[in-house]
Scaffold this motif. Structure first.
Motif, short mmCIF file in Angstrom:
data_model
loop_
_atom_site.label_atom_id
_atom_site.label_comp_id
_atom_site.label_asym_id
_atom_site.label_seq_id
_atom_site.Cartn_x
_atom_site.Cartn_y
_atom_site.Cartn_z
N GLY A 146 32.36 34.17 29.97
CA GLY A 146 32.09 35.38 29.20
C GLY A 146 33.36 35.95 28.60
N TYR A 147 33.21 37.00 27.83
CA TYR A 147 34.37 37.55 27.11
C TYR A 147 34.32 39.07 26.97
CZ TYR A 147 30.83 37.42 23.45
OH TYR A 147 29.67 37.59 22.74
N THR A 148 33.32 39.73 27.62
CA THR A 148 33.16 41.17 27.48
C THR A 148 33.35 41.87 28.82
OG1 THR A 148 30.79 41.06 27.90
CG2 THR A 148 31.50 40.79 25.61
N ASP A 149 33.13 43.18 28.83
CA ASP A 149 33.21 43.95 30.06
C ASP A 149 32.28 43.40 31.13
OD1 ASP A 149 35.06 45.78 29.04
OD2 ASP A 149 33.51 47.06 28.22
N TYR A 150 31.14 42.91 30.71
CA TYR A 150 30.18 42.35 31.66
C TYR A 150 30.81 41.20 32.45
CZ TYR A 150 25.92 39.90 33.22
OH TYR A 150 24.96 39.26 33.94
N ALA A 151 31.56 40.34 31.78
CA ALA A 151 32.23 39.22 32.46
C ALA A 151 33.26 39.72 33.46
CB ALA A 151 32.88 38.30 31.43
N VAL A 152 34.01 40.75 33.08
CA VAL A 152 35.02 41.29 33.99
C VAL A 152 34.35 41.91 35.21
CG1 VAL A 152 36.92 42.93 34.22
CG2 VAL A 152 36.59 41.70 32.07
N HIS A 153 33.25 42.61 35.00
CA HIS A 153 32.52 43.21 36.12
C HIS A 153 32.08 42.13 37.10
CE1 HIS A 153 28.79 44.56 38.14
NE2 HIS A 153 29.43 45.70 38.25
N GLU A 154 31.54 41.02 36.60
CA GLU A 154 31.09 39.95 37.47
C GLU A 154 32.27 39.28 38.18
OE1 GLU A 154 27.27 39.22 37.61
OE2 GLU A 154 28.11 41.23 37.34
N ALA A 155 33.38 39.12 37.47
CA ALA A 155 34.57 38.54 38.10
C ALA A 155 35.07 39.43 39.23
CB ALA A 155 35.66 38.35 37.04
N MET A 156 35.02 40.75 39.03
CA MET A 156 35.44 41.68 40.07
C MET A 156 34.56 41.56 41.31
SD MET A 156 36.23 44.95 37.58
CE MET A 156 36.22 46.14 38.92
N GLU A 157 33.26 41.33 41.11
CA GLU A 157 32.37 41.15 42.26
C GLU A 157 32.72 39.90 43.05
OE1 GLU A 157 28.21 41.39 41.62
OE2 GLU A 157 28.27 43.55 41.24
N LEU A 158 33.19 38.87 42.37
CA LEU A 158 33.52 37.62 43.04
C LEU A 158 34.78 37.73 43.90
CD1 LEU A 158 32.72 35.09 40.17
CD2 LEU A 158 31.55 35.26 42.37
N LEU A 159 35.62 38.73 43.63
CA LEU A 159 36.84 38.90 44.41
C LEU A 159 36.55 39.18 45.88
CD1 LEU A 159 39.09 40.97 41.97
CD2 LEU A 159 39.27 38.54 42.53
N ALA A 160 35.33 39.60 46.18
CA ALA A 160 34.97 39.83 47.58
C ALA A 160 34.85 38.51 48.34
CB ALA A 160 33.64 40.58 47.67
N PHE A 161 34.74 37.39 47.60
CA PHE A 161 34.54 36.08 48.23
C PHE A 161 35.72 35.13 48.02
CE2 PHE A 161 30.45 37.74 46.68
CZ PHE A 161 29.84 37.98 47.89
N THR A 162 36.42 35.27 46.90
CA THR A 162 37.54 34.38 46.60
C THR A 162 38.51 35.06 45.64
OG1 THR A 162 38.19 32.24 45.65
CG2 THR A 162 36.24 33.32 44.70
N ARG A 163 39.77 34.71 45.77
CA ARG A 163 40.78 35.25 44.85
C ARG A 163 41.06 34.30 43.71
NH1 ARG A 163 40.71 40.36 46.09
NH2 ARG A 163 42.62 40.59 44.85
#
Length: 296
Positions: A146-163
């Motif tokens: 992705g390339y929008t805020d939505y992609a960043v939001h999802e990436a931030m959620e993944l930080l709970a599982f992996t860096r």
């Protein structure tokens, strides 16, 4: 602030619902970008009550003015997440809003990312739900497409599982609002144009048009803006094919969460969306009144 009714979507379904909920004295908030497909309709000739053709823009603007006159609030923002605990929390680029009941009326599902062969890896390394599948990629290498805020939001959620998270833009320029830019340092960014995916029996990596490739354990799709279907998948809403399932009150299987408009997969006409919005409003009004005193 706690709203009685939060409506996601500024199209005919959402605004129709807002007119009814506001008239019923429910504190109502409408959230959405001004990007309804109806804006592209130069002439609408089959909507009741107009002797001469009317533009889609005119219809939308008239509906919003009516809702505002009655007391609804309209916020121009992009919704990136939806959760429910005691009440619903609608997460947007520029803030969060709490509501007793929510209507999903964001229009039809967004198109899948234009990556050749991506369907073959769905459920085999390609996912559309970080909440559903992020747990399976603990301490592994993952990407967000992705390339929008939505992609960043999802990436931030993944930080709970992996860096180890990379955002792949598929050749698109990043379109990130100031509210999310300070989060970008947590991720790698790959702007290469994707040729396809590879892997035997599951995703192993991404092939790029310049001949390079990158190994990857999992790829989460967050292309463009979040749609009603994205929210549905995250919250465990029942689906009818690619559309959100609902009952005769336009309520989903999650109590207090309603839907209307093109995301329901019903005949995509303005009249249908307006009618569904009215039906959903009736259900939302009954739901809030059963809870007790409306929000102030």
């Amino acid at each position: 602030m706690l709203y009685d009714a939060i409506i996601i979507g500024r199209g005919p379904a959402g605004i129709s619902c807002a007119i009814y909920t506001t008239r019923a004295n429910l504190k109502t908030l409408v959230i959405g970008k001004n990007d309804s497909v109806l804006l592209k309709a130069g002439k609408v000739e089959n909507y009741y009550g107009f002797e001469e053709p009317v533009s889609g823009r005119q219809l939308l603007e008239a509906g919003e003015k009516q809702a505002l006159r009655l007391g609804a609030q309209i916020v121009a923002d992009e919704v990136v997440g939806l959760e429910k605990l005691d009440h619903f929390t609608v997460k947007c680029v520029n803030g969060e809003y709490r509501g007793k009941t929510v209507l999903l009326a964001p229009g039809a599902p967004v198109a899948k990312a234009p990556v050749p062969g991506i369907e073959a890896y769905e459920g085999m390394g390609v996912s559309y739900c970080t909440t559903c599948d992020g747990f399976f990629y603990r301490n592994r290498k993952v990407g967000v497409l992705g390339y929008t805020d939505y992609a960043v939001h999802e990436a931030m959620e993944l930080l709970a599982f992996t860096r180890d998270v990379t955002i792949f833009t598929n050749g698109r320029d990043l379109s990130i609002s100031p509210a999310f830019r300070e989060q970008m340092d947590a991720f790698r960014i790959n702007t290469g144009k994707i040729k396809g995916l590879y892997g035997e029996g599951g995703l192993e990596g991404i092939l790029f048009e310049d001949g390079t490739q990158e190994a990857l354990d999992g790829l989460f799709v967050a292309y463009g803006s979040a749609s009603g279907v994205n929210f549905a998948m995250k919250m465990g809403i029942l689906m009818n094919g690619k559309s959100i399932a609902f009952n005769e009150r336009m309520e989903t299987n999650i109590s207090g969460l309603f839907t209307a408009g093109d995301c329901t997969g019903v005949f995509k006409q303005i009249a249908v969306a307006v009618g569904q919005g009215a039906l959903a409003a009736r259900g939302m009004i009954e739901y809030v009144r059963k809870l007790g005193k409306p929000a102030e």
